[in-house]
Design a protein around this motif. Structure first.
Motif, short mmCIF file in Angstrom:
data_model
loop_
_atom_site.label_atom_id
_atom_site.label_comp_id
_atom_site.label_asym_id
_atom_site.label_seq_id
_atom_site.Cartn_x
_atom_site.Cartn_y
_atom_site.Cartn_z
N LYS A 43 64.37 62.89 82.10
CA LYS A 43 65.64 62.95 81.38
C LYS A 43 65.51 62.24 80.03
N GLN A 44 64.87 61.08 80.02
CA GLN A 44 64.70 60.32 78.78
C GLN A 44 63.80 61.07 77.80
N ASP A 46 63.39 64.30 77.63
CA ASP A 46 64.18 65.43 77.11
C ASP A 46 65.15 64.97 76.02
N LYS A 47 65.82 63.82 76.26
CA LYS A 47 66.76 63.28 75.27
C LYS A 47 66.06 62.96 73.96
N GLU A 50 65.13 66.00 71.99
CA GLU A 50 66.31 66.55 71.30
C GLU A 50 66.55 65.82 69.98
N LYS A 51 66.47 64.49 70.03
CA LYS A 51 66.69 63.68 68.84
C LYS A 51 65.63 63.93 67.78
#
Length: 54
Positions: A43-44, A46-47, A50-51
């Motif tokens: 999850k981290q 992926d985040k 995105e950034k």
């Protein structure tokens, strides 16, 4: 008064360092077979990815 902010390059560098750390955590979780940590690490990752799309 001028604000002391980060440049895009500094921000991107910080995100890349963070991404590298989470990828290492993910590898360790895979080796240990810990699905809960593996899920959180993914999850981290992926985040952060995105950034990094700016």
């Amino acid at each position: 008064m001028e604000e002391m902010g980060m440049t895009n390059e500094q921000y991107k560098g910080m995100l890349l360092d963070e991404l590298e750390d989470w990828q290492e955590v993910k590898e360790l979780a895979e080796e240990a077979g810990n699905e809960k940590i593996l899920s959180k690490a993914q999850k981290q990752i992926d985040k952060i990815n995105e950034k990094l799309k700016f």
